[in-house]
Design a protein around this motif. Structure first.
Motif, PDB file in Angstrom:
ATOM      1  N   ASN A  17      31.579  31.941  29.203  1.00  0.00           N
ATOM      2  CA  ASN A  17      30.899  31.334  28.060  1.00  0.00           C
ATOM      3  C   ASN A  17      29.466  31.831  27.881  1.00  0.00           C
ATOM      4  O   ASN A  17      28.521  31.058  27.821  1.00  0.00           O
ATOM      5  N   ARG A  18      29.331  33.153  27.789  1.00  0.00           N
ATOM      6  CA  ARG A  18      28.023  33.746  27.493  1.00  0.00           C
ATOM      7  C   ARG A  18      28.202  34.791  26.374  1.00  0.00           C
ATOM      8  O   ARG A  18      27.888  35.976  26.556  1.00  0.00           O
ATOM      9  N   PRO A  19      28.697  34.359  25.221  1.00  0.00           N
ATOM     10  CA  PRO A  19      29.001  35.341  24.164  1.00  0.00           C
ATOM     11  C   PRO A  19      27.787  36.123  23.704  1.00  0.00           C
ATOM     12  O   PRO A  19      27.910  37.284  23.296  1.00  0.00           O
ATOM     13  N   GLN A  20      26.601  35.515  23.777  1.00  0.00           N
ATOM     14  CA  GLN A  20      25.376  36.213  23.360  1.00  0.00           C
ATOM     15  C   GLN A  20      25.065  37.378  24.281  1.00  0.00           C
ATOM     16  O   GLN A  20      24.322  38.296  23.911  1.00  0.00           O
ATOM     17  N   SER A  21      25.638  37.367  25.493  1.00  0.00           N
ATOM     18  CA  SER A  21      25.441  38.450  26.463  1.00  0.00           C
ATOM     19  C   SER A  21      26.748  39.166  26.752  1.00  0.00           C
ATOM     20  O   SER A  21      26.923  39.738  27.836  1.00  0.00           O
ATOM     21  N   HIS A  22      27.661  39.127  25.795  1.00  0.00           N
ATOM     22  CA  HIS A  22      28.975  39.766  25.935  1.00  0.00           C
ATOM     23  C   HIS A  22      29.726  39.247  27.160  1.00  0.00           C
ATOM     24  O   HIS A  22      30.496  39.963  27.778  1.00  0.00           O
ATOM     25  N   ASN A  23      29.476  37.973  27.485  1.00  0.00           N
ATOM     26  CA  ASN A  23      30.127  37.319  28.631  1.00  0.00           C
ATOM     27  C   ASN A  23      29.902  38.080  29.941  1.00  0.00           C
ATOM     28  O   ASN A  23      30.753  38.070  30.833  1.00  0.00           O
ATOM     29  N   ALA A  24      28.754  38.742  30.028  1.00  0.00           N
ATOM     30  CA  ALA A  24      28.393  39.420  31.277  1.00  0.00           C
ATOM     31  C   ALA A  24      28.228  38.381  32.382  1.00  0.00           C
ATOM     32  O   ALA A  24      27.841  37.235  32.135  1.00  0.00           O
ATOM     33  N   ILE A  25      28.494  38.797  33.591  1.00  0.00           N
ATOM     34  CA  ILE A  25      28.518  37.867  34.722  1.00  0.00           C
ATOM     35  C   ILE A  25      27.145  37.789  35.377  1.00  0.00           C
ATOM     36  O   ILE A  25      26.665  38.758  35.976  1.00  0.00           O
ATOM     37  N   ASP A  26      26.508  36.637  35.243  1.00  0.00           N
ATOM     38  CA  ASP A  26      25.219  36.391  35.880  1.00  0.00           C
ATOM     39  C   ASP A  26      25.451  35.487  37.098  1.00  0.00           C
ATOM     40  O   ASP A  26      26.588  35.108  37.391  1.00  0.00           O
ATOM     41  N   PRO A  27      24.431  35.153  37.863  1.00  0.00           N
ATOM     42  CA  PRO A  27      24.643  34.320  39.050  1.00  0.00           C
ATOM     43  C   PRO A  27      25.310  32.981  38.755  1.00  0.00           C
ATOM     44  O   PRO A  27      26.151  32.520  39.540  1.00  0.00           O
ATOM     45  N   GLU A  28      24.928  32.342  37.649  1.00  0.00           N
ATOM     46  CA  GLU A  28      25.557  31.067  37.311  1.00  0.00           C
ATOM     47  C   GLU A  28      27.058  31.240  37.085  1.00  0.00           C
ATOM     48  O   GLU A  28      27.865  30.412  37.532  1.00  0.00           O
ATOM     49  N   THR A  29      27.429  32.320  36.410  1.00  0.00           N
ATOM     50  CA  THR A  29      28.846  32.586  36.171  1.00  0.00           C
ATOM     51  C   THR A  29      29.575  32.802  37.484  1.00  0.00           C
ATOM     52  O   THR A  29      30.701  32.319  37.673  1.00  0.00           O
ATOM     53  N   VAL A  30      28.961  33.536  38.406  1.00  0.00           N
ATOM     54  CA  VAL A  30      29.580  33.798  39.710  1.00  0.00           C
ATOM     55  C   VAL A  30      29.900  32.481  40.409  1.00  0.00           C
ATOM     56  O   VAL A  30      31.030  32.247  40.852  1.00  0.00           O
ATOM     57  N   VAL A  31      28.904  31.616  40.514  1.00  0.00           N
ATOM     58  CA  VAL A  31      29.080  30.348  41.238  1.00  0.00           C
ATOM     59  C   VAL A  31      30.122  29.470  40.548  1.00  0.00           C
ATOM     60  O   VAL A  31      31.001  28.891  41.210  1.00  0.00           O
ATOM     61  N   GLU A  32      30.058  29.384  39.229  1.00  0.00           N
ATOM     62  CA  GLU A  32      30.986  28.526  38.503  1.00  0.00           C
ATOM     63  C   GLU A  32      32.410  29.083  38.528  1.00  0.00           C
ATOM     64  O   GLU A  32      33.383  28.321  38.568  1.00  0.00           O
ATOM     65  N   LEU A  33      32.541  30.411  38.521  1.00  0.00           N
ATOM     66  CA  LEU A  33      33.877  31.011  38.629  1.00  0.00           C
ATOM     67  C   LEU A  33      34.501  30.721  39.991  1.00  0.00           C
ATOM     68  O   LEU A  33      35.681  30.348  40.070  1.00  0.00           O
ATOM     69  N   VAL A  34      33.733  30.887  41.041  1.00  0.00           N
ATOM     70  CA  VAL A  34      34.266  30.614  42.378  1.00  0.00           C
ATOM     71  C   VAL A  34      34.696  29.156  42.492  1.00  0.00           C
ATOM     72  O   VAL A  34      35.779  28.847  43.021  1.00  0.00           O
ATOM     73  N   ASP A  35      33.884  28.255  41.972  1.00  0.00           N
ATOM     74  CA  ASP A  35      34.244  26.830  42.000  1.00  0.00           C
ATOM     75  C   ASP A  35      35.534  26.583  41.219  1.00  0.00           C
ATOM     76  O   ASP A  35      36.397  25.805  41.650  1.00  0.00           O
ATOM     77  N   ALA A  36      35.664  27.235  40.065  1.00  0.00           N
ATOM     78  CA  ALA A  36      36.860  27.047  39.236  1.00  0.00           C
ATOM     79  C   ALA A  36      38.108  27.574  39.936  1.00  0.00           C
ATOM     80  O   ALA A  36      39.159  26.917  39.953  1.00  0.00           O
ATOM     81  N   TRP A  37      38.009  28.771  40.526  1.00  0.00           N
ATOM     82  CA  TRP A  37      39.168  29.336  41.223  1.00  0.00           C
ATOM     83  C   TRP A  37      39.566  28.462  42.411  1.00  0.00           C
ATOM     84  O   TRP A  37      40.764  28.268  42.679  1.00  0.00           O
ATOM     85  N   GLN A  38      38.590  27.934  43.110  1.00  0.00           N
ATOM     86  CA  GLN A  38      38.911  27.069  44.252  1.00  0.00           C
ATOM     87  C   GLN A  38      39.613  25.796  43.788  1.00  0.00           C
ATOM     88  O   GLN A  38      40.608  25.370  44.386  1.00  0.00           O
ATOM     89  N   ASP A  39      39.107  25.198  42.729  1.00  0.00           N
ATOM     90  CA  ASP A  39      39.736  23.982  42.215  1.00  0.00           C
ATOM     91  C   ASP A  39      41.151  24.280  41.712  1.00  0.00           C
ATOM     92  O   ASP A  39      42.090  23.518  41.982  1.00  0.00           O
ATOM     93  N   PHE A  40      41.298  25.375  40.985  1.00  0.00           N
ATOM     94  CA  PHE A  40      42.610  25.761  40.464  1.00  0.00           C
ATOM     95  C   PHE A  40      43.613  25.971  41.599  1.00  0.00           C
ATOM     96  O   PHE A  40      44.753  25.519  41.529  1.00  0.00           O
ATOM     97  N   SER A  41      43.186  26.629  42.651  1.00  0.00           N
ATOM     98  CA  SER A  41      44.099  26.924  43.752  1.00  0.00           C
ATOM     99  C   SER A  41      44.508  25.664  44.506  1.00  0.00           C
ATOM    100  O   SER A  41      45.613  25.600  45.055  1.00  0.00           O
ATOM    101  N   GLN A  42      43.634  24.653  44.513  1.00  0.00           N
ATOM    102  CA  GLN A  42      43.889  23.451  45.307  1.00  0.00           C
ATOM    103  C   GLN A  42      44.534  22.307  44.525  1.00  0.00           C
ATOM    104  O   GLN A  42      45.146  21.420  45.128  1.00  0.00           O
ATOM    105  N   ASP A  43      44.410  22.315  43.221  1.00  0.00           N
ATOM    106  CA  ASP A  43      44.949  21.235  42.390  1.00  0.00           C
ATOM    107  C   ASP A  43      46.461  21.427  42.218  1.00  0.00           C
ATOM    108  O   ASP A  43      46.915  22.339  41.527  1.00  0.00           O
ATOM    109  N   ARG A  44      47.244  20.550  42.814  1.00  0.00           N
ATOM    110  CA  ARG A  44      48.694  20.698  42.798  1.00  0.00           C
ATOM    111  C   ARG A  44      49.294  20.469  41.419  1.00  0.00           C
ATOM    112  O   ARG A  44      50.445  20.822  41.177  1.00  0.00           O
TER     113      ARG A  44
END
Length: 267
Positions: A17-44
């Motif tokens: 969700n950074r369309p103004q920056s072509h959705n480039a990956i900044d530190p906030e994106t890194v942290v939030e992506l890792v959190d999302a993948w972890q939740d996705f993998s663990q949520d049955r």
């Protein structure tokens, strides 16, 4: 928020969700992506994920050259909590791109625009890929004397013909969506406004299937890539037997016999 994470009907929606920056990956994106993948993998309750980008131009332009790369090189000091986490653990970005994040649940890429550099590399770890007609793909790192080390030298030649992969890796030139589909890298090319609908059709089908069987299939394919046939067949059987003995494996044939939709519980 650098990322939008939603859950609906057993499907996780992960939107850069950074369309103004072509959705480039900044530190906030890194942290939030890792959190999302972890939740996705663990949520049955979650059985499939759709990864996409906000806006109409870019799926993901790769690492943010102004925020993420300077943090690694020491050209920029850590300011935010996300900066500090990324600086303390440089491998966090690789996990965000699924390079070093084992995941047996299926991920569908709804590629709404250009997928460049890291934005292309994250696609290696998705299972079904839908691209907009305007999307372009590529690894331009060699143009800047950088190695595309997000898995490109390992995965690309395994996911498309060798000569085509080497053409992309060595020239740094971009290809369009039709070429990507011709090379076998993309499943479908559709008009931009139909990308999410096409991804959701796949996700809805997968979400109805037995989650244990789906996970075992993906794990078997990932683990057996490159193994000799006898070893691969043995591992396939090891992964299959627990699924055969599950409650879901009893429910599937029972539902078929009773002419109704199966109700799987992942047990």
């Amino acid at each position: 928020m650098a990322l939008i994470y939603e859950k609906r009907n057993h499907i996780a929606y992960i939107t850069l969700n950074r369309p103004q920056s072509h959705n480039a990956i900044d530190p906030e994106t890194v942290v939030e992506l890792v959190d999302a993948w972890q939740d996705f993998s663990q949520d049955r309750e979650l059985r499939c994920a759709i990864l996409t980008g906000a806006g109409e131009q870019s799926f993901c332009a790769g690492a943010d050259l102004g925020k993420l790369i300077p943090l690694w090189t020491g050209a920029r000091q850590a300011i935010t909590d996300a900066d500090q986490k990324v600086q303390a653990n440089p491998l966090l970005a690789q996990q965000a791109l699924l390079r070093d994040f084992p995941l047996t649940k299926p991920v569908i890429a709804a590629i709404n625009g250009n997928a460049i550099a890291g934005g292309f590399e994250i696609l290696y770890n998705t299972d079904i890929r839908i691209a907009a007609e305007n999307a372009r793909f590529g690894l331009q790192e060699v143009k800047w004397s950088i190695v595309p080390a997000g898995g490109s030298t390992v995965h690309l030649a395994r996911q498309m013909p060798y000569a085509r992969a080497m053409e992309m890796l060595l020239t740094g030139e971009l290809i369009d969506a039709r070429q990507a589909m011709e090379y076998g890298f993309i499943n479908q090319v559709v008009p931009r406004d139909q990308v999410m609908a096409a991804a959701e059709r796949y996700a809805a089908i997968i979400a109805k299937n037995g989650p244990l069987a789906v996970a075992a299939v993906k794990q078997a394919v990932l683990e057996n890539s490159g193994k000799d046939v006898p070893a691969a067949l043995a591992r396939e059987m090891e992964l299959s037997i627990p699924v055969f003995l599950s409650q879901d494996a009893q429910e599937g044939p029972r539902a078929f016999k009773e002419r109704r939709e199966p109700v799987y519980k992942g047990k």
